[in-house]
Write an enzyme that holds these catalytic residues in place. Structure first.
Site, PDB file in Angstrom:
ATOM      1  N   GLY A 214       0.804  -1.226   0.000  1.00  0.00           N
ATOM      2  CA  GLY A 214       0.000   0.000   0.000  1.00  0.00           C
ATOM      3  C   GLY A 214       0.830   1.266   0.000  1.00  0.00           C
ATOM      4  N   LEU A 215       2.138   1.145  -0.251  1.00  0.00           N
ATOM      5  CA  LEU A 215       2.979   2.346  -0.321  1.00  0.00           C
ATOM      6  C   LEU A 215       3.423   2.609  -1.763  1.00  0.00           C
ATOM      7  CD1 LEU A 215       5.163   1.837   2.909  1.00  0.00           C
ATOM      8  CD2 LEU A 215       3.092   3.200   2.650  1.00  0.00           C
TER       9      LEU A 215
ATOM     10  N   ASP B  10      -1.233   7.765  -7.062  1.00  0.00           N
ATOM     11  CA  ASP B  10       0.078   7.198  -6.727  1.00  0.00           C
ATOM     12  C   ASP B  10       1.151   7.677  -7.694  1.00  0.00           C
ATOM     13  OD1 ASP B  10      -1.535   5.905  -4.993  1.00  0.00           O
ATOM     14  OD2 ASP B  10      -1.339   3.928  -5.913  1.00  0.00           O
TER      15      ASP B  10
HETATM   16  C1  GLA Z   1      -4.487   2.645  -4.883  1.00  0.00           C
HETATM   17  C2  GLA Z   1      -4.678   3.304  -6.235  1.00  0.00           C
HETATM   18  C3  GLA Z   1      -4.886   4.819  -6.097  1.00  0.00           C
HETATM   19  C4  GLA Z   1      -5.975   5.131  -5.086  1.00  0.00           C
HETATM   20  C5  GLA Z   1      -5.764   4.361  -3.791  1.00  0.00           C
HETATM   21  C6  GLA Z   1      -6.892   4.523  -2.830  1.00  0.00           C
HETATM   22  O1  GLA Z   1      -3.303   3.049  -4.283  1.00  0.00           O
HETATM   23  O2  GLA Z   1      -3.560   3.068  -7.064  1.00  0.00           O
HETATM   24  O3  GLA Z   1      -5.173   5.376  -7.354  1.00  0.00           O
HETATM   25  O4  GLA Z   1      -7.242   4.893  -5.619  1.00  0.00           O
HETATM   26  O5  GLA Z   1      -5.576   2.976  -4.025  1.00  0.00           O
HETATM   27  O6  GLA Z   1      -7.018   5.836  -2.413  1.00  0.00           O
END
Ligand code: GLA
Length: 388
Positions: free
Chosen positions: A129-130, A176
Site C-alpha cells: 500500500g505504499l 500514486d
Molecule cells: C491505490 C490506487 C490509487 C488510489 C488508492 C486509494 O493506491 O492506485 O489510485 O485509488 O488505491 O485511495
C-alpha cells in the site's frame, strides 16, 4: 533509500564495472483522501524516503537487462523484438509486468529504447500500500525518457497510470503515480484529481511524528475488490447524476445521498462525499498547525473506509484501534487501497518509543502477525541522484 555503496557493489558484482548513473523513485503515503482519486476528489499524498533505487549503465547492445536485487531474477528485453501484450485477466502479476507495461507505453509513444544494464533494489515493502508499483513504473519511464519527463511530470504520472491500468490491468486512479512523479521534500500535495491542478502544502507536524505501520497482511484479492469499488461508485453516480448537477461523485451534495435506495451504493457514495470534505478540513487544520484536529480526521477517515467503504479488515483495524487509543497519538488510519498493507499514525515524538512495542504486542496477540514500523522523511519525486 538503499545505500549507494551497496547498490553500486551489487551492480558491479552482477554486471561488472562501468560508467554508472543512479536514480531513486520514492514510494508514497497518502495522508488523507482515500478511494476518491477516481471519483474526481481531492487527495493529500506525499512521496517518502522508502523507494526503489536503480543503477544504470547505458550501452550500444540491442538488449535491456534488468536485474532485481529483491527477486534475484533478471529480465532480458530484446529492444527490436519487444512487444508486451496486455493480459487484463491475469491475476498473478510478476514484478517484471510493471516494467514491461511501462516499456510498452514508451514504445507506443515513439520513445526509442536503447541498450542498458540496470540493477533495481528497493527498501519499499512490496505490495503493502505504499505504491511500489507506481515507484517502479515512474522509475523505468524516467530512466528511458528523463529529459522529457523532467519537464513534464504530469505526463509522466499519466503515462505510468496508463501502463498500470491498460497493461497491468489494475484500473487505478492517478494519485500514486502523481505523487511519485511530483513529490517535493517536506511537502504534501493537495491534488484535485478532476483537473490535475495541485499545490504543495507544508508538512509540519510540530511535536508529532508520522509513523508508518505495516500490517504485513498481504493484500489478497485487492485488485479485484478495487475494481469492484470503482464499479459501485460509477453505479452510485449514475443514479445521483439524474437529480444532482455534479460533475463527479465527490461533488454530489450530501443531501442527494437519500436518493440511493441500495444500501451498499449509499455507503460507498457517503464515504466518497465525506472523505473529500475531510481532505479539505485536514489541509485547513495542517495550515493552522492544529495537529489534534488533523489526527481526528485521520481516524474518522479510517472508520468510514472500514464501515462504509469496506476496504479495511481485522489487521488494519487492530493497528488503528490500538494506535489511536494510545496516549499521545492524534489519530491513525489505513493508507492506500486497503485490504491489508499499511497504516499511518500521528504520534507525539516522546510517545513513539512507547507506542511501537505496545501496538506490536497487541497486534501479534490478536492476529499472530508481526507489524513493521517505519520512520520516513518526505522527499522529492523520482529523480537522478549524484553518487556521493
Ligand atoms: C491505490 C490506487 C490509487 C488510489 C488508492 C486509494 O493506491 O492506485 O489510485 O485509488 O488505491 O485511495
Amino acid at each position: 533509500m538503499l545505500a549507494q555503496k551497496l547498490i553500486r557493489s551489487e551492480f558491479i558484482a552482477y554486471f561488472g564495472d562501468n560508467e554508472l548513473e543512479y536514480f531513486f523513485s520514492p514510494g508514497r503515503v497518502n495522508l488523507i483522501g482515500e478511494h476518491i482519486d477516481y471519483n474526481g476528489g481531492y487527495v493529500l499524498p506525499a512521496s517518502i524516503s522508502l523507494g526503489v533505487s536503480a543503477v544504470v549503465s547505458r550501452n550500444s547492445t540491442d538488449y535491456i537487462r534488468i536485474y532485481s536485487m529483491d527477486f534475484k531474477e533478471e529480465l532480458l528485453i530484446s529492444i527490436h523484438e519487444f512487444e508486451y501484450q496486455s493480459n487484463l485477466l491475469k491475476t498473478d502479476i510478476h514484478w517484471s509486468d510493471y516494467i514491461k507495461s511501462m516499456l510498452q507505453v514508451l514504445k507506443d509513444k515513439g520513445v526509442v529504447l536503447k541498450g542498458a544494464a540496470i540493477l533495481l533494489g528497493s527498501d519499499l515493502p512490496i505490495g503493502s500500500g505504499l505504491s511500489s508499483s507506481a515507484a517502479i513504473e515512474c522509475l523505468i519511464a524516467y530512466i528511458f525518457n528523463s529529459t522529457f519527463y523532467n519537464e513534464n511530470r504530469k505526463q509522466l504520472a499519466l503515462d505510468a497510470q496508463y501502463a498500470e491500468s491498460h497493461y497491468v490491468g489494475v484500473n487505478c486512479g492517478i494519485m500514486d503515480q502523481f505523487a511519485v512523479a511530483n513529490g517535493k521534500s517536506n511537502k504534501a500535495m493537495l491534488l484535485n484529481c478532476a483537473s490535475l491542478e495541485f499545490e504543495y502544502i507544508d508538512v509540519n507536524f510540530k511535536d508529532y511524528q508520522l509513523l508508518i505501520i505495516n500490517s504485513n497482511k498481504s493484500r489478497a484479492l485487492a485488485e479485484s475488490k478495487y475494481n469492484e469499488r470503482r464499479k459501485e461508485c460509477d453505479q452510485a453516480f449514475s443514479v445521483l447524476q439524474k437529480m444532482d448537477p455534479a460533475g463527479n461523485l465527490c461533488q454530489v451534495h450530501e443531501i442527494s445521498l437519500a436518493m440511493l435506495e441500495d444500501d451498499v451504493l449509499y455507503r460507498r457514495a457517503k464515504h466518497v462525499i465525506l472523505e473529500n470534505k475531510r481532505v479539505q478540513y485536514a489541509v485547513d487544520a495542517l495550515e493552522h498547525g492544529n495537529i489534534e484536529v488533523f489526527g481526528q480526521l485521520l481516524t474518522d477517515s479510517h472508520k468510514s473506509l472500514d464501515i462504509d467503504y469496506e476496504v479495511s479488515g481485522e489487521e488494519l483495524n487492530t493497528i488503528v484501534h490500538y494506535s489511536s487509543h494510545f496516549e499521545g497519538c492524534a489519530g491513525a488510519r489505513m493508507t492506500g487501497a486497503g485490504f491489508g498493507g499499511c497504516c499511518i499514525a500521528l504520534v507525539k515524538k516522546e510517545s513513539v518509543d512507547k507506542l511501537i512495542p505496545y501496538v506490536a504486542k497487541k497486534y501479534f496477540e490478536k492476529t499472530g502477525l508481526n507489524a513493521d514500523f517505519y520512520h520516513v522523511d518526505i522527499v522529492d519525486g523520482v529523480n537522478s541522484i549524484k553518487f556521493v
